[in-house]
Design an enzyme around this catalytic site. Sequence first.
Site, short mmCIF file in Angstrom:
data_model
loop_
_atom_site.label_atom_id
_atom_site.label_comp_id
_atom_site.label_asym_id
_atom_site.label_seq_id
_atom_site.Cartn_x
_atom_site.Cartn_y
_atom_site.Cartn_z
CD GLU A 27 -3.87 2.00 -6.43
OE1 GLU A 27 -3.24 2.63 -5.79
OE2 GLU A 27 -4.88 1.53 -6.14
CG HIS A 72 -2.22 0.88 1.10
ND1 HIS A 72 -2.96 1.46 2.08
CD2 HIS A 72 -2.77 1.24 -0.05
CE1 HIS A 72 -3.96 2.17 1.62
NE2 HIS A 72 -3.91 2.02 0.40
#
Length: 423
Positions: free
Chosen positions: A121, A87
Amino acid sequence: MTFEGFFRYMESKDCSVFDLTHCAVYQDMDQPLNNYFISSSHNTYLTGDQLVGKSDLDAYVSALRKGCRCLEIDCWDGSDQEPIVYHGYTLTSKILFKDVITTIEKHAFEVSAYPVVLSLENHCCQEQQEVMAQHLTSILGDKLLTAGLDQMTAEELPSPNKKVKVAQRLSDLVVYTRSVKFVSFSHSKENQSYFENTSMAEKKAHKLAKNSGADFVKHNQRFISRIYPRGARIISSNYNPQEFWNVGAQLVALNFQSGGTPMDLNDGRFQDNGGCGYTLKPAILMSSRAFDPGCSHSSLKPIYLHLKVIGGANLPAPKTKAQEVFVRVEICGIPADSIKTSTKSIKNLLNPHWDAEMNFTIKAPELCLLRFCVRNQTGLTSEFVAQYTLPFTSLKKGYRWVPLRNREGCSLDPASLYVHVWY
């Protein structure tokens, strides 16, 4: 049949409240992908919170074994020209992109033969994007979809049955799930191609569902929408997925590592159709007639559900000081159908007997989920003990056994409820 034999039958799978014919794939799997709800995970690599949680390959294994068919991979530049997954801009631990793809290749089709969508992503530089593409093609091999499939209609997505492949969103490997920015429903109608999908955070999706429900339903009849948790959910909490299933959103992504009501609903929704991760959207969401889940729906023919919660058996002990136990029954569907009601609280914690009768009027049963939640009353508040969730369309009539599960969705056998169902 002896009493002992009858008792064994009453607490067996043969007497389950869940229709056992739905334990196998029984729905039409030859419709376009946008006609299905698809079990979807957000930040799949995380096993904890969004700031300092651990990234782990086992999180992908766990999600796939729960039937998840859409996995998220956040890709960043790593050392030695090897992309990493974590993340970004947080203290979450890092794992190698190639190890993630290897794990997915190994476990993708253990519990379901239907397509897996990898949602990338991508934050990598051009050089490491090329490394990513190389890993995808070399590790996934012929499991990777790299070209369009032959279709009867050029302006239509393929069906889950068309070919068992892993769809991927990266450069030239993009085929059917190219991500584009959502502007408006009218803009999508005029400019969006059938093979393009949009992603939006829950806050924006909530506003659209509330103010433009009918338009959202129409949009999802043609295009795939992905909804994901807002960034403020740093402890990896989840939103209520039912709101977005109500408007036909296909990829309603949740934090699979976080137990609770939202994941119970997700598990219940995708327990149907053999647990394959794809369930066909109901006709009410695919009709040419306008449908807004937030309206009164006086034109719909309601179903009347009579439910009697008789008792429980072998209930697990509450975590805190035990006082009184009760069952909360929740109907989760369109706003007009969503309601909660409870039995009285009693002190027999192991084998309670309630004999509580409940009546519900359900306007859109094909969208509804039914959740049984056993709770321990501890003064002014109550704590979770066990639960079981299933689609209304999988609900069996008659005297039935309800196999209870824990907060993580695992079986608590022999803990169960006994109920009578009629509608």
